[in-house]
Design a protein around this motif. Structure first.
Motif, short mmCIF file in Angstrom:
data_model
loop_
_atom_site.label_atom_id
_atom_site.label_comp_id
_atom_site.label_asym_id
_atom_site.label_seq_id
_atom_site.Cartn_x
_atom_site.Cartn_y
_atom_site.Cartn_z
N MET A 197 0.82 -1.21 0.00
CA MET A 197 0.00 0.00 0.00
C MET A 197 0.86 1.26 0.00
N THR A 198 2.01 1.20 0.67
CA THR A 198 2.92 2.35 0.64
C THR A 198 3.36 2.65 -0.79
N TYR A 199 3.61 1.58 -1.55
CA TYR A 199 4.02 1.74 -2.96
C TYR A 199 2.87 2.26 -3.80
N SER A 200 1.67 1.67 -3.64
CA SER A 200 0.54 2.04 -4.49
C SER A 200 -0.04 3.40 -4.15
N LEU A 201 -0.03 3.76 -2.85
CA LEU A 201 -0.60 5.04 -2.42
C LEU A 201 0.41 6.18 -2.49
N THR B 249 -2.66 4.16 6.73
CA THR B 249 -3.09 4.23 8.13
C THR B 249 -3.44 2.83 8.61
N ILE B 250 -3.54 2.68 9.92
CA ILE B 250 -3.93 1.40 10.50
C ILE B 250 -5.32 1.00 9.99
N GLU B 251 -6.22 1.99 9.89
CA GLU B 251 -7.58 1.70 9.43
C GLU B 251 -7.57 1.20 7.99
N GLU B 252 -6.73 1.78 7.13
CA GLU B 252 -6.64 1.34 5.75
C GLU B 252 -6.11 -0.08 5.64
N ILE B 253 -5.10 -0.41 6.45
CA ILE B 253 -4.56 -1.77 6.45
C ILE B 253 -5.62 -2.75 6.94
N ALA B 254 -6.34 -2.37 7.98
CA ALA B 254 -7.39 -3.25 8.51
C ALA B 254 -8.46 -3.50 7.45
N GLY B 255 -8.82 -2.42 6.71
CA GLY B 255 -9.81 -2.58 5.65
C GLY B 255 -9.34 -3.51 4.55
#
Length: 237
Positions: A112-116, A121-127
């Motif tokens: 996600m760090t690469y794509s975003l 955020t923690i919430e984004e990873i959880a999602g």
């Protein structure tokens, strides 16, 4: 001012009896946190003693000007003291499910760090993983690899430093990462003017009067806004 605040002020003034009374008043709170760490290979009474140290630190560091209950402030201090003890003693036990989730969390974070183009955020990873924010945070906390303290931390030549020498710094870096992710998550939920006040107040160390002058409002307005923003952040946390 309630009785707890009075005792804290007295303890800060050097009153040992007041400090001892605060400890006695919060014995139940310490035990409620200690029970979360049962099954780690330690006597509960030993963990209670460590938790008591955390409570005493909370008493000494608590600012009665905070718009927060003392117990709310003390809980993470007590838990943090116990976790540091378990981690430094090398005996903290992590369940297989948390370990497995930790692998998925690290992989998702990198992807996600690469794509975003930024750290998620923690919430984004959880999602992304279909799990809770608490489970993601727990897996990040438990992600440190268990290795020999005397494994060379660099090239392995005679001038090598060992993992033991870097353990404290690595732990601090890991906690900083988790704190940054949680704080970033909270800050992104604020409106622009709210973020401005929190940044100036707690990152730039400006007084309410300074902020009022720069934003063109009164100090009383800044105080009210700050209290409301902190309340919203605590609710979200």
């Amino acid at each position: 001012m309630d009785e707890t605040m009075k005792l804290i002020n007295m303890a800060h003034a050097g009153d040992k009896a007041a400090r001892d009374q605060l400890v006695m008043d919060n014995v139940g709170l310490i035990w409620s946190i200690v029970r979360r760490f049962s099954g780690r290979g330690y006597e509960m009474e030993d963990l209670f003693q460590i938790g008591s140290i955390g409570l005493i630190k909370a008493i000494d560091k608590f600012d009665t000007g905070f718009d927060v209950k003392f117990s709310t402030y003390a809980v993470p201090m007590i838990a943090g003291e116990i976790k540091r003890f378990l981690r430094d003693d090398g005996m903290i036990k992590v369940s297989r499910s948390i370990k497995e989730l930790g692998v998925k969390v690290r992989a998702a974070r990198e992807e996600m760090t690469y794509s975003l183009g930024r750290e998620p955020t923690i919430e984004e990873i959880a999602g992304r993983l279909g799990t809770s924010r608490e489970e993601v945070a727990a897996s990040l906390e438990a992600a440190a690899e268990v290795e020999s303290l005397y494994r060379p931390a660099d090239s392995g030549d005679e001038n090598s430093t060992y993992l033991m020498d870097r353990l404290a710094q690595d732990n601090n870096d890991h906690e900083d990462l988790l704190n940054r992710m949680v704080l970033k998550d909270l800050m992104e939920g604020l409106e622009e003017d709210q973020r401005e006040i929190i940044l100036r107040r707690y990152f730039y160390n400006e007084t309410q009067t300074q902020i009022a002058g720069e934003l063109g409002i009164s100090q009383v307005q800044v105080s009210r806004l700050e209290k409301r923003i902190l309340k919203e952040m605590r609710k979200k946390l």
